[in-house]
Write a protein that holds these residues in place. Structure first.
Motif, PDB file in Angstrom:
ATOM      1  N   MET A  69    -138.328 128.226  -9.156  1.00  0.00           N
ATOM      2  CA  MET A  69    -139.410 127.946 -10.104  1.00  0.00           C
ATOM      3  C   MET A  69    -140.303 126.870  -9.531  1.00  0.00           C
ATOM      4  SD  MET A  69    -137.451 127.997 -13.725  1.00  0.00           S
ATOM      5  CE  MET A  69    -136.641 129.457 -14.298  1.00  0.00           C
ATOM      6  N   GLU A  70    -141.558 127.221  -9.339  1.00  0.00           N
ATOM      7  CA  GLU A  70    -142.470 126.307  -8.687  1.00  0.00           C
ATOM      8  C   GLU A  70    -142.850 125.106  -9.537  1.00  0.00           C
ATOM      9  OE1 GLU A  70    -146.334 126.563  -8.933  1.00  0.00           O
ATOM     10  OE2 GLU A  70    -146.383 128.033 -10.516  1.00  0.00           O
ATOM     11  N   MET A  71    -142.534 125.120 -10.814  1.00  0.00           N
ATOM     12  CA  MET A  71    -142.905 123.974 -11.638  1.00  0.00           C
ATOM     13  C   MET A  71    -141.979 122.781 -11.411  1.00  0.00           C
ATOM     14  SD  MET A  71    -140.605 125.719 -13.575  1.00  0.00           S
ATOM     15  CE  MET A  71    -141.353 126.976 -14.511  1.00  0.00           C
ATOM     16  N   ASP A 107    -138.373 117.600  -4.366  1.00  0.00           N
ATOM     17  CA  ASP A 107    -137.732 116.283  -4.325  1.00  0.00           C
ATOM     18  C   ASP A 107    -137.037 115.933  -5.643  1.00  0.00           C
ATOM     19  OD1 ASP A 107    -140.256 115.982  -5.562  1.00  0.00           O
ATOM     20  OD2 ASP A 107    -140.409 113.886  -4.931  1.00  0.00           O
ATOM     21  N   ASN A 108    -137.132 116.795  -6.638  1.00  0.00           N
ATOM     22  CA  ASN A 108    -136.409 116.623  -7.902  1.00  0.00           C
ATOM     23  C   ASN A 108    -135.184 117.540  -7.984  1.00  0.00           C
ATOM     24  OD1 ASN A 108    -139.230 116.009 -10.151  1.00  0.00           O
ATOM     25  ND2 ASN A 108    -138.046 114.609  -8.906  1.00  0.00           N
ATOM     26  N   MET A 127    -137.369 113.809 -14.400  1.00  0.00           N
ATOM     27  CA  MET A 127    -138.161 114.844 -13.725  1.00  0.00           C
ATOM     28  C   MET A 127    -139.651 114.599 -13.941  1.00  0.00           C
ATOM     29  SD  MET A 127    -136.159 117.166 -12.266  1.00  0.00           S
ATOM     30  CE  MET A 127    -136.987 118.747 -12.183  1.00  0.00           C
ATOM     31  N   ARG A 128    -140.461 115.090 -13.026  1.00  0.00           N
ATOM     32  CA  ARG A 128    -141.910 115.139 -13.240  1.00  0.00           C
ATOM     33  C   ARG A 128    -142.194 116.518 -13.840  1.00  0.00           C
ATOM     34  NH1 ARG A 128    -141.277 113.128  -8.486  1.00  0.00           N
ATOM     35  NH2 ARG A 128    -141.874 115.002  -7.332  1.00  0.00           N
ATOM     36  N   LEU A 129    -142.345 116.555 -15.142  1.00  0.00           N
ATOM     37  CA  LEU A 129    -142.506 117.832 -15.854  1.00  0.00           C
ATOM     38  C   LEU A 129    -143.955 118.055 -16.233  1.00  0.00           C
ATOM     39  CD1 LEU A 129    -139.395 117.496 -18.171  1.00  0.00           C
ATOM     40  CD2 LEU A 129    -139.593 118.855 -16.084  1.00  0.00           C
ATOM     41  N   TRP A 130    -144.323 119.310 -16.304  1.00  0.00           N
ATOM     42  CA  TRP A 130    -145.674 119.675 -16.704  1.00  0.00           C
ATOM     43  C   TRP A 130    -145.857 119.358 -18.190  1.00  0.00           C
ATOM     44  CZ3 TRP A 130    -146.898 125.009 -14.069  1.00  0.00           C
ATOM     45  CH2 TRP A 130    -146.784 124.850 -12.681  1.00  0.00           C
ATOM     46  N   ASN A 132    -146.818 121.084 -20.614  1.00  0.00           N
ATOM     47  CA  ASN A 132    -146.378 122.145 -21.523  1.00  0.00           C
ATOM     48  C   ASN A 132    -144.899 122.494 -21.315  1.00  0.00           C
ATOM     49  OD1 ASN A 132    -146.961 123.279 -19.001  1.00  0.00           O
ATOM     50  ND2 ASN A 132    -147.628 125.230 -19.876  1.00  0.00           N
ATOM     51  N   TYR A 133    -144.134 121.618 -20.707  1.00  0.00           N
ATOM     52  CA  TYR A 133    -142.718 121.894 -20.449  1.00  0.00           C
ATOM     53  C   TYR A 133    -141.965 122.184 -21.748  1.00  0.00           C
ATOM     54  CZ  TYR A 133    -137.801 121.271 -19.485  1.00  0.00           C
ATOM     55  OH  TYR A 133    -136.459 121.475 -19.428  1.00  0.00           O
ATOM     56  N   SER A 134    -142.137 121.332 -22.759  1.00  0.00           N
ATOM     57  CA  SER A 134    -141.331 121.479 -23.979  1.00  0.00           C
ATOM     58  C   SER A 134    -141.663 122.753 -24.753  1.00  0.00           C
ATOM     59  CB  SER A 134    -141.492 120.254 -24.883  1.00  0.00           C
ATOM     60  OG  SER A 134    -142.833 120.139 -25.310  1.00  0.00           O
ATOM     61  N   THR A 135    -142.884 123.240 -24.665  1.00  0.00           N
ATOM     62  CA  THR A 135    -143.258 124.446 -25.405  1.00  0.00           C
ATOM     63  C   THR A 135    -143.094 125.728 -24.590  1.00  0.00           C
ATOM     64  OG1 THR A 135    -145.575 124.175 -24.724  1.00  0.00           O
ATOM     65  CG2 THR A 135    -144.920 123.220 -26.868  1.00  0.00           C
ATOM     66  N   ASP A 136    -143.249 125.654 -23.280  1.00  0.00           N
ATOM     67  CA  ASP A 136    -143.274 126.878 -22.476  1.00  0.00           C
ATOM     68  C   ASP A 136    -142.082 127.043 -21.540  1.00  0.00           C
ATOM     69  OD1 ASP A 136    -145.796 126.835 -23.617  1.00  0.00           O
ATOM     70  OD2 ASP A 136    -146.786 127.590 -21.834  1.00  0.00           O
ATOM     71  N   TYR A 137    -141.405 125.974 -21.169  1.00  0.00           N
ATOM     72  CA  TYR A 137    -140.369 126.086 -20.146  1.00  0.00           C
ATOM     73  C   TYR A 137    -138.966 125.675 -20.606  1.00  0.00           C
ATOM     74  CZ  TYR A 137    -144.335 126.624 -17.012  1.00  0.00           C
ATOM     75  OH  TYR A 137    -145.477 127.067 -16.418  1.00  0.00           O
TER      76      TYR A 137
END
Length: 129
Positions: free
Chosen positions: A90-92, A96-97, A118-121, A123-128
């Motif tokens: 998964m490219e998101m 290094d994480n 983590m360095r999360l996008w 929209n992580y909580s809604t989409d991933y």
């Protein structure tokens, strides 16, 4: 050579996710799936085709919840076929994480700690998640 042939097969049947407005008044369409020749295919056809190849690449629109839902559905379908042999990249998640991701997947850290480290996008909580 076998891998190249499988990748060619994949490209031949690679489907594109396109969000389209609904045309039916009773049940609007959220998406349509197309093969590499632009022909409409149904979900079961797609799964049957991609389950046969070694590698599947899925392009997406990063802020489209429909494509994220379809990806989850595909992963679930492929897992039912391949079980623990299925590998996912998964490219998101940045390389290094990887240690933090591995710790989370092995139950060594909590979801809260995972999200903190983590360095999360956005929209992580809604989409991933």
């Amino acid at each position: 050579m076998k891998m190249i042939n499988k990748l060619r097969l994949l490209w031949g049947f690679l489907c594109i996710f396109i969000v389209v407005p609904g045309t039916s008044q009773t049940q609007p369409e959220a998406y349509r799936l197309y093969d590499g020749k632009g022909r409409v295919v149904d979900y079961d056809q797609l799964v049957k085709t991609i389950a046969k190849v070694d590698v599947v690449f899925i392009g997406e629109i990063h802020n489209c919840v429909i494509t994220h839902w379809l990806e989850l559905k595909l992963l679930d379908s492929l897992y039912k076929i391949h079980g623990k042999k299925l590998k996912v990249g998964m490219e998101m998640f940045e390389s290094d994480n990887q240690l933090v991701l591995d710790e989370y997947l092995h139950g060594q850290i909590t979801g809260d700690r995972f999200e903190e480290e983590m360095r999360l996008w956005p929209n992580y909580s809604t989409d991933y998640a």
